[in-house]
Design a protein around this motif. Structure first.
Motif, PDB file in Angstrom:
ATOM      1  N   MET A   1       0.916  -1.163  -0.078  1.00  0.00           N
ATOM      2  CA  MET A   1      -0.021   0.066  -0.021  1.00  0.00           C
ATOM      3  C   MET A   1       0.938   1.292   0.012  1.00  0.00           C
ATOM      4  N   PRO A   2       0.538   2.377  -0.671  1.00  0.00           N
ATOM      5  CA  PRO A   2       1.220   3.695  -0.673  1.00  0.00           C
ATOM      6  C   PRO A   2       1.346   4.245   0.749  1.00  0.00           C
ATOM      7  N   PHE A   3       2.323   4.785   1.094  1.00  0.00           N
ATOM      8  CA  PHE A   3       2.724   5.472   2.239  1.00  0.00           C
ATOM      9  C   PHE A   3       2.579   6.949   2.086  1.00  0.00           C
ATOM     10  N   ILE A   4       1.442   7.449   2.589  1.00  0.00           N
ATOM     11  CA  ILE A   4       1.855   9.205   2.296  1.00  0.00           C
ATOM     12  C   ILE A   4       1.823   9.815   3.534  1.00  0.00           C
ATOM     13  N   ASN A   5       3.075  10.418   3.424  1.00  0.00           N
ATOM     14  CA  ASN A   5       3.431  11.035   4.701  1.00  0.00           C
ATOM     15  C   ASN A   5       3.529  12.827   4.598  1.00  0.00           C
ATOM     16  N   TYR A   6       2.343  13.403   5.325  1.00  0.00           N
ATOM     17  CA  TYR A   6       2.053  14.769   5.133  1.00  0.00           C
ATOM     18  C   TYR A   6       3.057  15.407   5.897  1.00  0.00           C
ATOM     19  N   ALA A   7       3.508  15.130   6.702  1.00  0.00           N
ATOM     20  CA  ALA A   7       4.403  15.930   7.658  1.00  0.00           C
ATOM     21  C   ALA A   7       5.838  16.092   6.822  1.00  0.00           C
ATOM     22  N   HIS A   8       6.292  14.969   6.291  1.00  0.00           N
ATOM     23  CA  HIS A   8       7.524  15.172   5.213  1.00  0.00           C
ATOM     24  C   HIS A   8       6.950  15.472   3.713  1.00  0.00           C
ATOM     25  N   ARG A   9       5.820  15.609   3.511  1.00  0.00           N
ATOM     26  CA  ARG A   9       5.288  15.517   2.112  1.00  0.00           C
ATOM     27  C   ARG A   9       5.969  14.559   1.213  1.00  0.00           C
ATOM     28  N   GLU A  10       5.809  13.352   1.620  1.00  0.00           N
ATOM     29  CA  GLU A  10       6.377  12.242   0.850  1.00  0.00           C
ATOM     30  C   GLU A  10       5.396  11.182   0.231  1.00  0.00           C
ATOM     31  N   LEU A  11       5.379  10.548  -0.582  1.00  0.00           N
ATOM     32  CA  LEU A  11       4.713   9.352  -1.151  1.00  0.00           C
ATOM     33  C   LEU A  11       5.679   8.409  -1.500  1.00  0.00           C
ATOM     34  N   THR A  12       5.604   7.274  -0.795  1.00  0.00           N
ATOM     35  CA  THR A  12       6.386   6.030  -1.024  1.00  0.00           C
ATOM     36  C   THR A  12       5.350   4.892  -1.599  1.00  0.00           C
ATOM     37  N   CYS A  13       5.954   4.358  -2.784  1.00  0.00           N
ATOM     38  CA  CYS A  13       5.319   3.056  -3.098  1.00  0.00           C
ATOM     39  C   CYS A  13       6.277   1.930  -3.515  1.00  0.00           C
ATOM     40  N   LYS A  14       5.704   0.690  -3.220  1.00  0.00           N
ATOM     41  CA  LYS A  14       6.610  -0.610  -3.205  1.00  0.00           C
ATOM     42  C   LYS A  14       6.294  -1.035  -4.651  1.00  0.00           C
ATOM     43  N   LEU A  15       7.439  -1.309  -5.333  1.00  0.00           N
ATOM     44  CA  LEU A  15       7.447  -2.012  -6.636  1.00  0.00           C
ATOM     45  C   LEU A  15       7.995  -3.404  -6.458  1.00  0.00           C
ATOM     46  N   VAL A  16       7.594  -4.365  -7.014  1.00  0.00           N
ATOM     47  CA  VAL A  16       8.242  -5.661  -6.777  1.00  0.00           C
ATOM     48  C   VAL A  16       8.678  -6.397  -8.359  1.00  0.00           C
ATOM     49  N   TYR A  17       9.878  -6.716  -8.573  1.00  0.00           N
ATOM     50  CA  TYR A  17       9.950  -7.629  -9.661  1.00  0.00           C
ATOM     51  C   TYR A  17      10.352  -9.075  -9.306  1.00  0.00           C
ATOM     52  N   TYR A  18       9.231  -9.770 -10.127  1.00  0.00           N
ATOM     53  CA  TYR A  18       9.007 -11.272  -9.722  1.00  0.00           C
ATOM     54  C   TYR A  18       9.494 -12.148 -11.019  1.00  0.00           C
TER      55      TYR A  18
ATOM     56  N   ARG B   1      -3.172   4.842 -10.539  1.00  0.00           N
ATOM     57  CA  ARG B   1      -4.248   4.098  -9.766  1.00  0.00           C
ATOM     58  C   ARG B   1      -4.590   4.876  -8.470  1.00  0.00           C
ATOM     59  N   LEU B   2      -3.293   5.628  -8.044  1.00  0.00           N
ATOM     60  CA  LEU B   2      -3.240   6.506  -6.610  1.00  0.00           C
ATOM     61  C   LEU B   2      -4.436   7.450  -7.078  1.00  0.00           C
ATOM     62  N   ARG B   3      -4.369   7.994  -8.193  1.00  0.00           N
ATOM     63  CA  ARG B   3      -5.147   9.088  -8.729  1.00  0.00           C
ATOM     64  C   ARG B   3      -6.601   8.890  -8.711  1.00  0.00           C
ATOM     65  N   ALA B   4      -6.706   7.651  -9.000  1.00  0.00           N
ATOM     66  CA  ALA B   4      -8.119   7.009  -9.176  1.00  0.00           C
ATOM     67  C   ALA B   4      -8.718   6.728  -7.672  1.00  0.00           C
ATOM     68  N   GLY B   5      -7.676   6.663  -6.818  1.00  0.00           N
ATOM     69  CA  GLY B   5      -8.335   6.218  -5.279  1.00  0.00           C
ATOM     70  C   GLY B   5      -8.695   4.695  -5.250  1.00  0.00           C
ATOM     71  N   VAL B   6      -8.223   3.796  -6.268  1.00  0.00           N
ATOM     72  CA  VAL B   6      -8.558   2.486  -6.246  1.00  0.00           C
ATOM     73  C   VAL B   6      -7.652   1.709  -5.391  1.00  0.00           C
ATOM     74  N   PRO B   7      -8.060   0.891  -4.236  1.00  0.00           N
ATOM     75  CA  PRO B   7      -7.369   0.105  -3.512  1.00  0.00           C
ATOM     76  C   PRO B   7      -6.544  -0.861  -4.274  1.00  0.00           C
TER      77      PRO B   7
ATOM     78  N   GLY C   1       2.190  -6.029   0.735  1.00  0.00           N
ATOM     79  CA  GLY C   1       2.045  -4.548   0.566  1.00  0.00           C
ATOM     80  C   GLY C   1       2.552  -3.995  -0.780  1.00  0.00           C
ATOM     81  N   ALA C   2       2.665  -5.004  -1.594  1.00  0.00           N
ATOM     82  CA  ALA C   2       3.131  -4.273  -3.139  1.00  0.00           C
ATOM     83  C   ALA C   2       2.238  -3.580  -3.613  1.00  0.00           C
ATOM     84  N   ASP C   3       2.582  -2.481  -4.429  1.00  0.00           N
ATOM     85  CA  ASP C   3       1.739  -1.491  -5.122  1.00  0.00           C
ATOM     86  C   ASP C   3       1.892  -1.903  -6.733  1.00  0.00           C
TER      87      ASP C   3
END
Lengths: 198, 167
Positions: free
Chosen positions: A1-18, A190-196, A95-97
């Motif tokens: 799941m994306p991690f949105i940190n408002y305090a540091h104004r950061e978005l972090t996403c996890k990409l997995v190579y399988y 996907r984040l823009r669309a708000g899709v889980p 937690g992969a995005d």
């Protein structure tokens, strides 16, 4: 799941190579690491055996600039491809995005690709993630080898949801950034669309 | 933003950072870090010079996840804490609720007993912050004064621009 940190104004996403063992997952990350600007990348972590086989995972943190005042960060992970590391793979896809499936184009690895894809679906499912809907890319690696099967043959067996397909020679960087860009674009769309994810 | 995003707002960040600072002081530790179970660093206190915090968080989360796998194999649900002992520096890892991991790095100026005690004391408060974070993430509560998710209006051009630098 994306991690949105408002305090540091950061978005972090996890990409997995399988993908199957020795298919080029780590090589994708190594190429990205070598070609990225120094301030865009963090330390690359590789937990490998003495023979350079991935033991647990590789990690490459990447920063891709800003959108709307938020720093956009991605954590790129690979899984160990060897069959007996299944427990590790299941932990890493948690937690992969987005997922890139790195297929080995060689004829001798055809069955390994099929088995790995089934394994991906199962490990995602166990983490509450649906392979049919998560941002996803199919990379056909090792296209330069004489033993590579035709693209159409591999697509017929491995492509199942009209996902983007990239032919690659990861050791030469061919198709590597195209794969990454597609993952990033799909993830942010996907984040823009708000899709889980799950 | 979706129901599955993990969102850290200013208020929770302030609370959890304050707790991390307090633990650092009370445990006489070198470094304290709060991490989510997927390996995302959430906040930290103190310093470990020349250590990449993203890599540290990812390895700590992998460590905890692998140890949980071991626990299940012997019929335990989890091992709630882990201790790694070095020659002079040590790491103590403890689960915080369902999604958090607390990492404390310390040296000879502290002791395992003191660290364990202080972690036990601060854990319920940290868990409460995580619960509040999750609750806000699930309900999609927007940042005070904000229009909602900052990513709702990003354009394809915004995304393309990410690749103009650094590659």
């Amino acid at each position: 799941m994306p991690f949105i940190n408002y305090a540091h104004r950061e978005l972090t996403c996890k990409l997995v190579y399988y993908g199957p063992g020795l298919g080029g997952k780590t090589t994708n990350l190594q190429w990205i690491y070598e070609k990225s600007a120094p301030d865009a990348k963090g330390k690359m972590v590789s937990l490998a055996t003495e023979t350079d086989r991935t033991l647990f995972f590789d990690l490459l943190p990447l920063s891709l600039g800003q959108i709307r005042g938020f720093k956009i960060r991605f954590q790129l992970y690979t899984v160990p491809g060897q069959i007996f590391y299944d427990a590790s793979r299941r932990l890493i896809v948690k937690g992969a995005d987005a997922v890139a499936f790195v297929a080995d184009s060689q004829k001798a690895r055809f069955d390994a690709n099929i088995e790995s894809l089934r394994n991906l679906e199962e490990n995602l499912r166990q983490n509450g993630i649906d392979l049919a809907t998560i941002p996803y890319v199919l990379q056909l690696n090792k296209r330069d080898l004489p033993t590579a099967l035709p693209r159409e043959h591999l697509e017929k067996a491995l492509r199942f949801r009209n996902e983007p397909v990239f032919e690659a020679v990861a050791v030469q960087g061919i198709g590597v950034f195209e794969t990454l860009k597609s993952l990033v674009k799909q993830t942010l769309a996907r984040l823009r669309a708000g899709v889980p994810v799950g | 933003m979706s129901a599955s995003d993990l969102v850290l707002h200013e208020e929770e960040h302030r609370r959890i950072s304050g707790l991390a600072e307090r633990l650092l002081r009370d445990a006489n530790a070198r470094f304290v870090s709060l991490i989510d179970r997927n390996g995302q660093p959430i906040t930290s206190a103190g310093s470990l010079p020349d250590v990449d915090r993203t890599a540290l968080a990812s390895l700590a989360a992998g460590n905890v996840a692998a140890t949980e796998g071991l626990a299940r194999m012997i019929g335990e649900q989890t091992f709630s804490s882990l201790y790694h002992e070095g020659e002079s520096d040590h790491i103590y890892l403890s689960s915080i609720g369902a999604i958090g991991i607390l990492m404390v790095a310390f040296d000879e100026r502290s002791s395992l007993g003191l660290v364990r005690l202080r972690v036990r004391q601060v854990s319920p408060e940290m868990e409460k912050v995580f619960d509040d974070m999750l609750s806000k993430s699930r309900t999609g509560t927007a940042e005070p004064g904000g229009p909602g998710s900052p990513f709702a209006e990003i354009t394809d051009e915004d995304i393309d621009n990410l690749f103009s630098d650094g590659f």
